[in-house]
Scaffold this active site. Structure first.
Site, PDB file in Angstrom:
ATOM      1  N   CYS A 117     -99.118 -31.516  25.270  1.00  0.00           N
ATOM      2  CA  CYS A 117     -97.646 -31.507  25.168  1.00  0.00           C
ATOM      3  C   CYS A 117     -97.084 -30.182  24.662  1.00  0.00           C
ATOM      4  CB  CYS A 117     -97.170 -32.656  24.291  1.00  0.00           C
ATOM      5  SG  CYS A 117     -97.830 -34.251  24.779  1.00  0.00           S
ATOM      6  N   HIS A 250     -90.224 -31.162  22.140  1.00  0.00           N
ATOM      7  CA  HIS A 250     -91.012 -31.995  23.054  1.00  0.00           C
ATOM      8  C   HIS A 250     -90.544 -33.441  22.902  1.00  0.00           C
ATOM      9  CE1 HIS A 250     -94.082 -34.231  24.929  1.00  0.00           C
ATOM     10  NE2 HIS A 250     -94.649 -34.633  23.807  1.00  0.00           N
ATOM     11  N   ASN A 280     -92.246 -39.762  27.727  1.00  0.00           N
ATOM     12  CA  ASN A 280     -92.947 -38.545  27.317  1.00  0.00           C
ATOM     13  C   ASN A 280     -93.647 -37.969  28.550  1.00  0.00           C
ATOM     14  OD1 ASN A 280     -94.755 -36.656  26.356  1.00  0.00           O
ATOM     15  ND2 ASN A 280     -95.456 -37.893  24.629  1.00  0.00           N
TER      16      ASN A 280
END
Ligand code: ACO
Length: 323
Positions: A117, A250, A280
């Site tokens: 990520c 993020h 996500n």
């Protein structure tokens, strides 16, 4: 004269229609509820790529839009970096495949960055070094993921959290400041709290090919390092959080976003949130959030943006830029 690096244009792409929590729960027979997912994560829907659609396919659409926004032809790109943990193949890289799909034949180097990520922030940091050194002038930096391929659809604690998508930016050499400060870090001792601990061996998958996570350990780690690395780049640029127009973290979980903004004393209304609609999307989440906010008119040229990510490894990083 110092060579600066600025964002010439942004683009993004989400596959298919949004998939609501209720649809996901019904499709996989999950013992879960829309209420639980919204309350614990803020996620209401995500996009999932159709079978056969790969990260480089999503990257291609996002890249075309970014190139268009920058007024650049593919052949002007002299560096291609794709941040992904879900590449099309073991090799070649998604970046090499993207180069081919864009029809770029100028021999520009193309490689993937695997920092989960944090990948997009890692890729920005790397590209800025190349442009700042004078060796390259126009970089295509992409985050692209199909995390739906590495989810265990029987594990309600992870499969509801993720989505697929891609975001891209064109970075250009400039005499005007753009990227102001970057930092990236890793601590591999935390590899066990978030991983896909499988491998290809002798023609079969050995180990576990699905994403496994200790959610609470990830949560605590993420909030701490996101605040630390934000302070690090602000100090490097001699700026304060009060001068940041938009925080673009993020997009893992709305509670992580809120906790990070609070620690930095950034008001919630200056924190970009897309996790409710995207889930996500790992390395794609920051450029997706950036592009959506640019296209909606929220983010304006000249504003200061703080991008930051944290992910498996563990890895983390931040980039402070003038858009
Ligand atoms: N639906 C219903 N119940 C669920 C679900 C679900 N989808 N998932 C877990 N539960 C249950 C658990 O089984 C547990 O039940 P039990 O008490 O009977 O054992 C209960 O809910 C509580 O589980 P916890 O894991 O303690 O729940 P928590 O409040 O910590 O929320 C979550 C879990 C959302 C994963 C949270 O820990 C979190 O957000 N962590 C951050 C992790 C993250 O965002 N990861 C993304 C990848 S990492 C990254 O991008 C940086």
């Amino acid at each position: 004269m110092k060579i600066h690096t600025r964002v010439g244009g942004t683009g993004s792409y989400l596959p298919g229609d949004p998939v609501s929590n209720a649809s996901l729960i019904a499709a996989h027979g999950l013992d879960s509820s829309d209420e639980w997912i919204v309350e614990r994560t803020g996620i209401r829907s995500r996009h999932l790529a159709a079978p056969g659609v790969t990260s480089s396919d999503l990257a291609l659409e996002a890249s075309r839009r970014a190139l268009d926004a920058a007024g650049r032809k593919p052949e002007e790109v002299d560096l291609i970096i794709v941040a992904t943990s879900t590449p099309d193949y073991v090799f070649p890289s998604a970046a090499a495949l993207l180069q081919s799909k864009l029809g770029i034949t100028n021999g520009a180097p193309a490689f993937d960055v695997q920092a989960v990520c944090s990948g997009f922030v890692y890729a920005l940091t790397i590209a800025e070094k190349f442009i700042g050194s004078g060796s390259h002038k126009c970089a295509l930096v992409v985050g692209a993921e199909v995390f739906s391929r590495i989810l265990d659809w029987k594990d309600r604690g992870t499969c509801v959290l993720f989505g697929d998508g891609a975001g891209a930016v064109v970075l250009e050499a400039s005499d005007q400041p753009g990227l102001l400060a970057s930092a990236f870090h890793a601590d591999g001792s935390h590899h066990g709290i978030l991983s896909v601990p499988g491998q290809l061996c002798g023609g079969v998958v050995t180990g576990d090919p699905f994403l496994r996570m200790d959610g609470q350990a990830v949560f605590k780690f993420a909030v701490k390092v996101l605040a630390d690395v934000a302070h690090e780049v602000l100090a490097a640029a001699d700026m304060t959080a009060g001068q940041v127009d938009w925080l673009i973290p993020h997009q893992a979980n709305v509670r992580i976003l809120q906790a990070t903004a609070k620690r930095l004393h950034v008001p919630p209304e200056r924190c970009i949130v897309t996790v409710d609609r995207h889930g996500n999307t790992s390395a794609a989440s920051i450029p997706l959030a950036l592009d959506e906010s640019v296209r909606s008119g929220q983010i304006q040229r000249g504003q200061h943006l703080l991008l930051e990510g944290v992910g498996g490894g563990f890895t983390w990083g931040a980039t402070l830029l003038r858009f």
